[in-house]
Design an enzyme around this catalytic site. Sequence first.
Site, PDB file in Angstrom:
ATOM      1  N   GLY A  86      57.548 -73.049 -52.833  1.00  0.00           N
ATOM      2  CA  GLY A  86      57.660 -74.441 -53.137  1.00  0.00           C
ATOM      3  C   GLY A  86      58.226 -75.360 -52.169  1.00  0.00           C
ATOM      4  N   ARG A  89      62.812 -78.387 -50.202  1.00  0.00           N
ATOM      5  CA  ARG A  89      63.849 -79.782 -49.505  1.00  0.00           C
ATOM      6  C   ARG A  89      62.642 -80.820 -48.864  1.00  0.00           C
ATOM      7  NH1 ARG A  89      65.422 -77.790 -43.549  1.00  0.00           N
ATOM      8  NH2 ARG A  89      63.758 -76.446 -43.196  1.00  0.00           N
ATOM      9  N   LYS A 110      61.486 -84.972 -45.671  1.00  0.00           N
ATOM     10  CA  LYS A 110      62.076 -83.554 -45.467  1.00  0.00           C
ATOM     11  C   LYS A 110      63.536 -83.751 -45.414  1.00  0.00           C
ATOM     12  CE  LYS A 110      61.029 -79.503 -42.911  1.00  0.00           C
ATOM     13  NZ  LYS A 110      60.031 -78.950 -41.756  1.00  0.00           N
ATOM     14  N   ASP A 122      70.042 -76.351 -50.564  1.00  0.00           N
ATOM     15  CA  ASP A 122      70.684 -77.823 -50.934  1.00  0.00           C
ATOM     16  C   ASP A 122      69.945 -78.877 -50.584  1.00  0.00           C
ATOM     17  OD1 ASP A 122      70.287 -77.784 -48.083  1.00  0.00           O
ATOM     18  OD2 ASP A 122      72.340 -78.213 -47.766  1.00  0.00           O
ATOM     19  N   ARG A 174      57.749 -86.934 -42.416  1.00  0.00           N
ATOM     20  CA  ARG A 174      56.662 -86.258 -41.975  1.00  0.00           C
ATOM     21  C   ARG A 174      55.335 -86.808 -42.402  1.00  0.00           C
ATOM     22  NH1 ARG A 174      56.817 -79.743 -42.122  1.00  0.00           N
ATOM     23  NH2 ARG A 174      56.682 -79.886 -44.414  1.00  0.00           N
ATOM     24  N   ARG A 181      48.799 -75.311 -48.356  1.00  0.00           N
ATOM     25  CA  ARG A 181      49.044 -74.354 -47.404  1.00  0.00           C
ATOM     26  C   ARG A 181      48.154 -72.972 -47.798  1.00  0.00           C
ATOM     27  NH1 ARG A 181      54.585 -75.661 -46.189  1.00  0.00           N
ATOM     28  NH2 ARG A 181      54.812 -77.689 -47.001  1.00  0.00           N
ATOM     29  N   ASP A 250      53.184 -69.624 -46.085  1.00  0.00           N
ATOM     30  CA  ASP A 250      53.756 -71.030 -46.609  1.00  0.00           C
ATOM     31  C   ASP A 250      53.468 -71.917 -45.557  1.00  0.00           C
ATOM     32  OD1 ASP A 250      55.626 -69.010 -46.166  1.00  0.00           O
ATOM     33  OD2 ASP A 250      56.788 -70.766 -46.429  1.00  0.00           O
ATOM     34  N   ASN A 251      53.535 -71.379 -44.278  1.00  0.00           N
ATOM     35  CA  ASN A 251      53.660 -72.397 -42.894  1.00  0.00           C
ATOM     36  C   ASN A 251      52.318 -72.591 -42.266  1.00  0.00           C
ATOM     37  OD1 ASN A 251      56.291 -72.803 -43.466  1.00  0.00           O
ATOM     38  ND2 ASN A 251      57.201 -71.253 -42.100  1.00  0.00           N
ATOM     39  N   ASP A 260      55.345 -77.324 -40.065  1.00  0.00           N
ATOM     40  CA  ASP A 260      56.735 -76.715 -39.936  1.00  0.00           C
ATOM     41  C   ASP A 260      57.330 -75.983 -38.636  1.00  0.00           C
ATOM     42  OD1 ASP A 260      57.205 -76.906 -42.443  1.00  0.00           O
ATOM     43  OD2 ASP A 260      57.436 -74.841 -43.155  1.00  0.00           O
TER      44      ASP A 260
HETATM   45  P1  AMP Z   1      60.672 -72.809 -44.210  1.00  0.00           P
HETATM   46  O1  AMP Z   1      61.358 -71.488 -43.256  1.00  0.00           O
HETATM   47  O2  AMP Z   1      61.465 -74.025 -43.432  1.00  0.00           O
HETATM   48  O3  AMP Z   1      59.338 -72.713 -44.104  1.00  0.00           O
HETATM   49  O4  AMP Z   1      61.103 -72.739 -45.700  1.00  0.00           O
HETATM   50  C1  AMP Z   1      60.818 -71.709 -46.448  1.00  0.00           C
HETATM   51  C2  AMP Z   1      61.124 -72.105 -48.113  1.00  0.00           C
HETATM   52  O5  AMP Z   1      62.348 -72.182 -48.314  1.00  0.00           O
HETATM   53  C3  AMP Z   1      60.486 -73.233 -48.581  1.00  0.00           C
HETATM   54  O6  AMP Z   1      60.275 -73.064 -49.980  1.00  0.00           O
HETATM   55  C4  AMP Z   1      61.322 -74.462 -48.211  1.00  0.00           C
HETATM   56  O7  AMP Z   1      61.116 -75.419 -49.136  1.00  0.00           O
HETATM   57  C5  AMP Z   1      62.678 -73.541 -48.675  1.00  0.00           C
HETATM   58  N1  AMP Z   1      63.781 -74.273 -48.105  1.00  0.00           N
HETATM   59  C6  AMP Z   1      64.280 -74.124 -46.651  1.00  0.00           C
HETATM   60  N2  AMP Z   1      65.645 -74.728 -46.644  1.00  0.00           N
HETATM   61  C7  AMP Z   1      65.583 -75.312 -47.889  1.00  0.00           C
HETATM   62  C8  AMP Z   1      66.963 -75.952 -48.071  1.00  0.00           C
HETATM   63  N3  AMP Z   1      68.037 -76.415 -47.404  1.00  0.00           N
HETATM   64  N4  AMP Z   1      66.982 -76.421 -49.450  1.00  0.00           N
HETATM   65  C9  AMP Z   1      66.071 -75.921 -50.181  1.00  0.00           C
HETATM   66  N5  AMP Z   1      65.481 -75.069 -49.918  1.00  0.00           N
HETATM   67  C10 AMP Z   1      64.873 -74.721 -48.466  1.00  0.00           C
HETATM   68 MG    MG Z   2      58.058 -74.011 -44.510  1.00  0.00          MG
END
Ligand code: AMP
Ligand code: MG
Length: 493
Positions: A86, A89, A110, A122, A174, A181, A250-251, A260
């Site tokens: 989900g 951030r 974002k 965070d 964004r 997705r 998810d991307n 992403d």
């Molecule tokens: P990503 O690798 O950026 O596609 O992120 C994968 C998952 O990790 C997604 O569910 C993002 O929302 C979550 N995520 C990535 N960075 C953070 C962050 N700093 N705080 C909270 N969730 C994160």
């Molecule tokens: Mg992602």
Amino acid sequence: MPFPFDNSYVNLPDGFFQKVDPTPVSAPEWIALSREFAAELGIDVDKLDSPEGLAFLAGNAKPEGSDPLSMAYSGHQFGGFSPQLGDGRAILLGELIGKNDGVRRDIQLKGSGPTPFSRRGDGRSALGPVLREYLVSEAMAALGVPTTRALAAIWTGDNVLRDRGYEPGGVFTRVGKSHIRVGTFQWFAARQDHENLRVLADYVIDRHYPDSRDSENPYRTLLENVIQRQAQLIAKWMHLGFIHGVMNTDNMAISGETIDYGPCAFMDDYDPAKKFSFIDQQGRYAYSNQPTMAHWNLTRLAEAMLPLLADSDDKAVTEAESALEKFPDIFQTALVSGFTKKIGIENGDEDDWKIVQSLLALMHDSNADFTLTFRHLRNAAQDSSETDDRPVIDLFQSPEPISKWLAEWRSHLQKAGISAEAATAQMLSVNPVFIPRNHRIEAAIQAGMKQDYEPFNQLHQILKKPFEEQPEFSEFEAAPEASEVVCETFCGT
Ligand code: AMP
Ligand code: MG
């Protein structure tokens, strides 16, 4: 109010999202705001380009008509399934209908603070990844690749803690045709919530693939359409030497847009096994693996959609398999078509493709720069002055094999009845002069972290016209010096 929001996702059933407001930041400042794109989206640009607009996009104030939410999704990350991902951030502020094209788009923040999906994160973004996503997604758009877009980048005035210590924080706005997705389908499939799976598929058909509705099996047609758009998208990445780096399910956007931009990169020297992402030690998402991994992701989509495809399990599997079987051909056709254009042939066939392949093999042997090789071919179709061939030849370790290739290529064009002028015009429209090279992005990020946005702005400006020669910026064409080469990229999450 700047945003004429017209929200639809928020009207879907509860399981699709969690409502959440952005968390304010200390002292936001604009880094970039695309006034041009804002106008296309139907936004009142002058109202947005104001302290009030800054507060909206920093998450410090809620614009009228916004009903913010974070979206639920699952995902296969490097092959392993995580049912509970989900938007950790990211927060959807609302949707807008494009002024010129009538297309519905999400406006998403974002890095705007924690959400119910943040787990241990965070909810914030470091400034570096914000600047990278801004530059690369806008470059992709200018290069003609379907992609999410950048509306704004903001410095928050707060620091975030990352592996490398404290870094300045950023919020990125964004814009995408949607943020649904493959993992969104997996979310409902994993919960065996077939009712909402159907609601999702119907929503996707209405929003992205309305023609599917009229077919005999709309969900099967939806699946085929997604497969087609993804196959064509990945082919475009291949044509430009783009490596996404984190093609988890998810991307992968159902709309067919690139989404992403984490550890992504354009390769300099051509190597099919090239990968940049620090977390991709095995090279799962290396350049030449991208079509295989896209097919793998689409197989996960088909699996998630099985309950929709037919009444019986066996029939559903047959439907899924026959849709998935189409991927390799669609991809190969798009790959060949794009790559043969890069050597000046408009309607290329398998014979023309062989000529491309022999060039790629020479490029690989010599570690020739991918973009520069095709960029200089633009001037070499004419038969043939030494000066026109020289820039191409100089990219290779020894002159003989590439000179021989150039001669064969020109005689092939001639036999095919393609004039040098036609070939050149074709190549000018597809072979970029400028790409967002890693070392340039890195330099823009390093300066940006010290609040010097000049290199960022300059690079952004150059990349708006990637196919045009811009002699005053010719040094931005160049491959990195040995000391400038960026070998690894980081998600920086
Ligand atoms: P990503 O690798 O950026 O596609 O992120 C994968 C998952 O990790 C997604 O569910 C993002 O929302 C979550 N995520 C990535 N960075 C953070 C962050 N700093 N705080 C909270 N969730 C994160
Ligand atoms: Mg992602």
